[in-house]
Design a protein around this motif. Structure first.
Motif, PDB file in Angstrom:
ATOM      1  N   UNK A  27       0.834  -1.185   0.000  1.00 34.16           N
ATOM      2  CA  UNK A  27       0.000   0.000   0.000  1.00 34.16           C
ATOM      3  C   UNK A  27       0.874   1.241   0.000  1.00 34.16           C
ATOM      4  N   UNK A  28       0.251   2.390   0.152  1.00 31.31           N
ATOM      5  CA  UNK A  28       1.004   3.640   0.222  1.00 31.31           C
ATOM      6  C   UNK A  28       0.251   4.640   1.083  1.00 31.31           C
ATOM      7  N   UNK A  29       1.007   5.600   1.571  1.00 29.94           N
ATOM      8  CA  UNK A  29       0.428   6.680   2.355  1.00 29.94           C
ATOM      9  C   UNK A  29       1.287   7.906   2.101  1.00 29.94           C
ATOM     10  N   UNK A  30       0.679   8.955   1.578  1.00 31.17           N
ATOM     11  CA  UNK A  30       1.384  10.165   1.220  1.00 31.17           C
ATOM     12  C   UNK A  30       2.494   9.790   0.239  1.00 31.17           C
ATOM     13  N   UNK A  31       3.737  10.148   0.474  1.00 30.87           N
ATOM     14  CA  UNK A  31       4.831   9.815  -0.444  1.00 30.87           C
ATOM     15  C   UNK A  31       5.574   8.553  -0.070  1.00 30.87           C
ATOM     16  N   UNK A  32       5.038   7.791   0.870  1.00 30.32           N
ATOM     17  CA  UNK A  32       5.691   6.573   1.338  1.00 30.32           C
ATOM     18  C   UNK A  32       4.920   5.348   0.866  1.00 30.32           C
ATOM     19  N   UNK A  33       5.628   4.396   0.303  1.00 32.16           N
ATOM     20  CA  UNK A  33       5.033   3.119  -0.077  1.00 32.16           C
ATOM     21  C   UNK A  33       5.490   2.072   0.935  1.00 32.16           C
ATOM     22  N   UNK A  34       4.684   1.044   1.102  1.00 32.79           N
ATOM     23  CA  UNK A  34       5.053  -0.014   2.054  1.00 32.79           C
ATOM     24  C   UNK A  34       4.597  -1.365   1.549  1.00 32.79           C
ATOM     25  N   UNK A  35       5.278  -2.382   2.040  1.00 31.84           N
ATOM     26  CA  UNK A  35       4.929  -3.754   1.677  1.00 31.84           C
ATOM     27  C   UNK A  35       5.176  -4.644   2.886  1.00 31.84           C
ATOM     28  N   UNK A  36       4.262  -5.574   3.096  1.00 29.03           N
ATOM     29  CA  UNK A  36       4.427  -6.633   4.080  1.00 29.03           C
ATOM     30  C   UNK A  36       4.616  -7.910   3.265  1.00 29.03           C
ATOM     31  N   UNK A  37       5.642  -8.694   3.582  1.00 31.68           N
ATOM     32  CA  UNK A  37       5.867  -9.910   2.811  1.00 31.68           C
ATOM     33  C   UNK A  37       6.484 -10.993   3.676  1.00 31.68           C
ATOM     34  N   UNK A  38       6.274 -12.230   3.246  1.00 32.88           N
ATOM     35  CA  UNK A  38       6.883 -13.359   3.934  1.00 32.88           C
ATOM     36  C   UNK A  38       8.356 -13.422   3.556  1.00 32.88           C
ATOM     37  N   UNK A  46       8.536  -3.360   4.741  1.00 30.59           N
ATOM     38  CA  UNK A  46       9.467  -2.569   3.938  1.00 30.59           C
ATOM     39  C   UNK A  46       8.808  -1.248   3.587  1.00 30.59           C
ATOM     40  N   UNK A  47       9.562  -0.150   3.678  1.00 26.70           N
ATOM     41  CA  UNK A  47       9.065   1.155   3.228  1.00 26.70           C
ATOM     42  C   UNK A  47      10.080   1.765   2.269  1.00 26.70           C
ATOM     43  N   UNK A  48       9.562   2.537   1.291  1.00 25.85           N
ATOM     44  CA  UNK A  48      10.415   3.212   0.325  1.00 25.85           C
ATOM     45  C   UNK A  48       9.643   4.397  -0.239  1.00 25.85           C
ATOM     46  N   UNK A  49      10.364   5.357  -0.836  1.00 22.28           N
ATOM     47  CA  UNK A  49       9.700   6.558  -1.347  1.00 22.28           C
ATOM     48  C   UNK A  49       8.988   6.334  -2.675  1.00 22.28           C
ATOM     49  N   UNK A  50       7.928   7.080  -2.863  1.00 23.14           N
ATOM     50  CA  UNK A  50       7.189   7.152  -4.102  1.00 23.14           C
ATOM     51  C   UNK A  50       8.103   7.785  -5.145  1.00 23.14           C
ATOM     52  N   UNK A  51       8.042   7.579  -6.422  1.00 26.48           N
ATOM     53  CA  UNK A  51       6.976   6.943  -7.176  1.00 26.48           C
ATOM     54  C   UNK A  51       7.314   5.546  -7.690  1.00 26.48           C
ATOM     55  N   UNK A  88       8.970  10.936  10.085  1.00 29.77           N
ATOM     56  CA  UNK A  88       9.527  11.798   9.049  1.00 29.77           C
ATOM     57  C   UNK A  88       8.442  12.241   8.064  1.00 29.77           C
ATOM     58  N   UNK A  89       7.261  12.554   8.588  1.00 30.20           N
ATOM     59  CA  UNK A  89       6.115  12.852   7.720  1.00 30.20           C
ATOM     60  C   UNK A  89       6.342  14.037   6.793  1.00 30.20           C
ATOM     61  N   UNK A  90       7.143  15.005   7.199  1.00 31.17           N
ATOM     62  CA  UNK A  90       7.394  16.149   6.304  1.00 31.17           C
ATOM     63  C   UNK A  90       8.126  15.690   5.049  1.00 31.17           C
ATOM     64  N   UNK A  91       9.080  14.769   5.204  1.00 30.10           N
ATOM     65  CA  UNK A  91       9.798  14.220   4.046  1.00 30.10           C
ATOM     66  C   UNK A  91       8.829  13.501   3.101  1.00 30.10           C
ATOM     67  N   UNK A  92       7.991  12.635   3.656  1.00 29.88           N
ATOM     68  CA  UNK A  92       7.065  11.859   2.829  1.00 29.88           C
ATOM     69  C   UNK A  92       6.064  12.776   2.128  1.00 29.88           C
ATOM     70  N   UNK A  93       5.589  13.789   2.836  1.00 29.02           N
ATOM     71  CA  UNK A  93       4.640  14.728   2.220  1.00 29.02           C
ATOM     72  C   UNK A  93       5.307  15.508   1.086  1.00 29.02           C
ATOM     73  N   UNK A  94       6.574  15.874   1.296  1.00 33.19           N
ATOM     74  CA  UNK A  94       7.313  16.610   0.251  1.00 33.19           C
ATOM     75  C   UNK A  94       7.494  15.733  -0.979  1.00 33.19           C
ATOM     76  N   UNK A  95       7.800  14.454  -0.781  1.00 34.16           N
ATOM     77  CA  UNK A  95       7.949  13.518  -1.900  1.00 34.16           C
ATOM     78  C   UNK A  95       6.636  13.419  -2.676  1.00 34.16           C
ATOM     79  N   UNK A  96       5.544  13.339  -1.960  1.00 33.47           N
ATOM     80  CA  UNK A  96       4.224  13.208  -2.594  1.00 33.47           C
ATOM     81  C   UNK A  96       3.915  14.425  -3.454  1.00 33.47           C
ATOM     82  N   UNK A  97       4.329  15.605  -3.029  1.00 34.47           N
ATOM     83  CA  UNK A  97       3.991  16.835  -3.742  1.00 34.47           C
ATOM     84  C   UNK A  97       4.944  17.139  -4.897  1.00 34.47           C
ATOM     85  N   UNK A  98       6.090  16.433  -4.964  1.00 31.96           N
ATOM     86  CA  UNK A  98       7.050  16.687  -6.032  1.00 31.96           C
ATOM     87  C   UNK A  98       6.512  16.190  -7.366  1.00 31.96           C
ATOM     88  N   UNK A  99       6.794  16.916  -8.439  1.00 29.26           N
ATOM     89  CA  UNK A  99       6.368  16.443  -9.755  1.00 29.26           C
ATOM     90  C   UNK A  99       7.089  15.131 -10.099  1.00 29.26           C
TER      91      UNK A  99
END
Length: 101
Positions: A27-38, A46-51, A88-99
């Protein structure tokens, strides 16, 4: 988990049956993507930046943690992902707003 009403929990694994059957959930939230896996009889979060997808993201931008493959481990993994955003929500929000391009 949330320290105040702004820090809501957004990462929720649908259930142990789903994780065992599908081997992952993302899934994703703001500019952060995440995955749960075996991973080796554990649950890895795992988390990583969009896109980009995880496989195309620079490994230095990827953070992960492992948890017991139990209901409690699932809750801990969900909380961990949410903390990654709120710490680090400010970082994730900034990533989301970047072109993108």
């Amino acid at each position: 988990m949330p320290q105040n009403s702004q820090q809501e929990k957004f990462a929720v694994i649908p259930g142990m049956t789903m994780i065992r059957a599908n081997k992952s959930y993302s899934g994703s939230h703001s500019g952060m993507q995440y995955k749960f896996r075996l991973a080796d009889d554990e649950l890895e979060a795992v988390v990583w930046p969009w896109p980009w997808c995880l496989e195309k993201t620079d490994p230095e931008g990827v953070v992960s943690a492992r948890f017991a493959l139990t209901e409690e481990g699932m809750r801990q993994a969900e909380d961990w992902v949410c903390r990654q955003y709120w710490q680090d929500h400010r970082r994730w929000d900034k990533i989301r707003q970047a072109p993108m391009w």
